[in-house]
Scaffold this motif. Structure first.
Motif, PDB file in Angstrom:
ATOM      1  N   VAL A  12       1.073  -1.482  -0.281  1.00 39.02           N
ATOM      2  CA  VAL A  12       0.115  -0.004  -0.162  1.00 39.02           C
ATOM      3  C   VAL A  12       0.555   1.382   0.184  1.00 39.02           C
ATOM      4  N   GLY A  13       0.218   2.212  -0.789  1.00 35.59           N
ATOM      5  CA  GLY A  13       1.365   3.070  -1.217  1.00 35.59           C
ATOM      6  C   GLY A  13       0.700   4.445  -0.803  1.00 35.59           C
ATOM      7  N   TRP A  14       1.088   5.590  -0.829  1.00 38.24           N
ATOM      8  CA  TRP A  14       0.738   6.469  -0.388  1.00 38.24           C
ATOM      9  C   TRP A  14       0.025   7.542  -1.616  1.00 38.24           C
ATOM     10  N   SER A  15       0.127   7.080  -3.039  1.00 38.18           N
ATOM     11  CA  SER A  15      -0.293   7.551  -3.913  1.00 38.18           C
ATOM     12  C   SER A  15      -1.939   7.919  -3.799  1.00 38.18           C
ATOM     13  N   ALA A  16      -2.490   6.628  -2.798  1.00 34.37           N
ATOM     14  CA  ALA A  16      -3.998   6.628  -2.985  1.00 34.37           C
ATOM     15  C   ALA A  16      -4.881   7.818  -1.535  1.00 34.37           C
ATOM     16  N   ILE A  17      -3.640   7.877  -0.753  1.00 27.17           N
ATOM     17  CA  ILE A  17      -4.062   8.726   0.260  1.00 27.17           C
ATOM     18  C   ILE A  17      -3.849  10.599  -0.405  1.00 27.17           C
ATOM     19  N   TRP A  18      -2.307  10.374  -1.040  1.00 29.46           N
ATOM     20  CA  TRP A  18      -2.570  11.885  -1.700  1.00 29.46           C
ATOM     21  C   TRP A  18      -3.422  11.879  -2.600  1.00 29.46           C
ATOM     22  N   MET A  19      -4.049  11.047  -3.516  1.00 28.36           N
ATOM     23  CA  MET A  19      -5.275  11.246  -4.420  1.00 28.36           C
ATOM     24  C   MET A  19      -6.086  11.667  -3.770  1.00 28.36           C
ATOM     25  N   ILE A  22      -6.279  15.172  -2.185  1.00 28.25           N
ATOM     26  CA  ILE A  22      -6.813  15.860  -3.753  1.00 28.25           C
ATOM     27  C   ILE A  22      -8.095  15.878  -3.996  1.00 28.25           C
ATOM     28  N   VAL A  23      -8.213  14.952  -4.836  1.00 28.30           N
ATOM     29  CA  VAL A  23     -10.415  15.659  -4.655  1.00 28.30           C
ATOM     30  C   VAL A  23     -10.788  15.862  -3.634  1.00 28.30           C
ATOM     31  N   VAL A  24     -10.764  15.784  -2.162  1.00 24.97           N
ATOM     32  CA  VAL A  24     -11.569  16.499  -1.174  1.00 24.97           C
ATOM     33  C   VAL A  24     -11.267  17.076  -1.367  1.00 24.97           C
ATOM     34  N   GLY A  25      -9.829  18.010  -1.424  1.00 26.48           N
ATOM     35  CA  GLY A  25      -9.485  19.696  -1.565  1.00 26.48           C
ATOM     36  C   GLY A  25     -10.040  20.648  -2.380  1.00 26.48           C
ATOM     37  N   VAL A  26     -10.029  20.002  -3.479  1.00 30.86           N
ATOM     38  CA  VAL A  26     -10.778  20.271  -4.977  1.00 30.86           C
ATOM     39  C   VAL A  26     -12.689  20.840  -4.607  1.00 30.86           C
ATOM     40  N   GLN A  27     -12.797  19.283  -4.436  1.00 30.43           N
ATOM     41  CA  GLN A  27     -14.405  19.311  -4.188  1.00 30.43           C
ATOM     42  C   GLN A  27     -14.597  20.676  -3.185  1.00 30.43           C
ATOM     43  N   PHE A  28     -13.726  20.759  -1.951  1.00 31.02           N
ATOM     44  CA  PHE A  28     -14.176  21.618  -1.149  1.00 31.02           C
ATOM     45  C   PHE A  28     -13.780  22.947  -1.532  1.00 31.02           C
ATOM     46  N   VAL A  29     -13.365  23.416  -2.161  1.00 31.05           N
ATOM     47  CA  VAL A  29     -13.347  24.954  -2.596  1.00 31.05           C
ATOM     48  C   VAL A  29     -14.000  24.626  -3.296  1.00 31.05           C
TER      49      VAL A  29
END
Length: 126
Positions: A12-19, A22-29
């Motif tokens: 399990v890498g960090w790429s899924a967590i970062w993605m 990012i998606v949640v941040g864009v939705q919030f904005v």
């Protein structure tokens, strides 16, 4: 003892967590920008307040200090009497507290039953 097959290891890498972040941040904005635009365009919001506090208070709302079992009397009050005495905002807060107390009582009751079952069980995971 059988050798461990390394082909079934899950990495399990960090790429899924970062993605996800990012998606949640864009939705919030986007949601925040939409809210601010709608709020500034709403002319009715500038004319009056949607929420108006209670302008008077009733002197008989509080129980006498150190009266035994006041909480039982408060819990047995009808919803219409509570709404009449305390107002809509306090009524909704009391309903939220009552719901939380019931949910906590349910979880406590289930834990009293399930914790002894779990601790005396003989099955073990792989």
């Amino acid at each position: 003892m059988a050798p461990i097959d390394s082909s079934t290891d899950v990495v399990v890498g960090w790429s899924a967590i970062w993605m996800t972040g990012i998606v949640v941040g864009v939705q919030f904005v986007l949601c925040y920008a939409f809210f601010m635009i709608k709020r500034s365009n709403d002319e009715r919001n500038k004319v009056f307040d949607l929420y108006e506090t209670r302008q008077h208070s009733l002197g008989h709302r509080s129980p006498p200090p150190f009266q035994p079992h006041w909480y039982l009397k408060a819990y047995q009050m009808s919803d219409s009497e509570t709404l009449r005495c305390v107002g809509l905002d306090s009524y909704m807060f009391l309903r939220l507290l009552r719901f939380g107390a019931r949910l906590t009582a349910l979880g406590t009751g289930l834990s009293i039953i399930l914790i002894p079952i779990y601790s005396t069980g003989t099955a073990r995971g792989n």
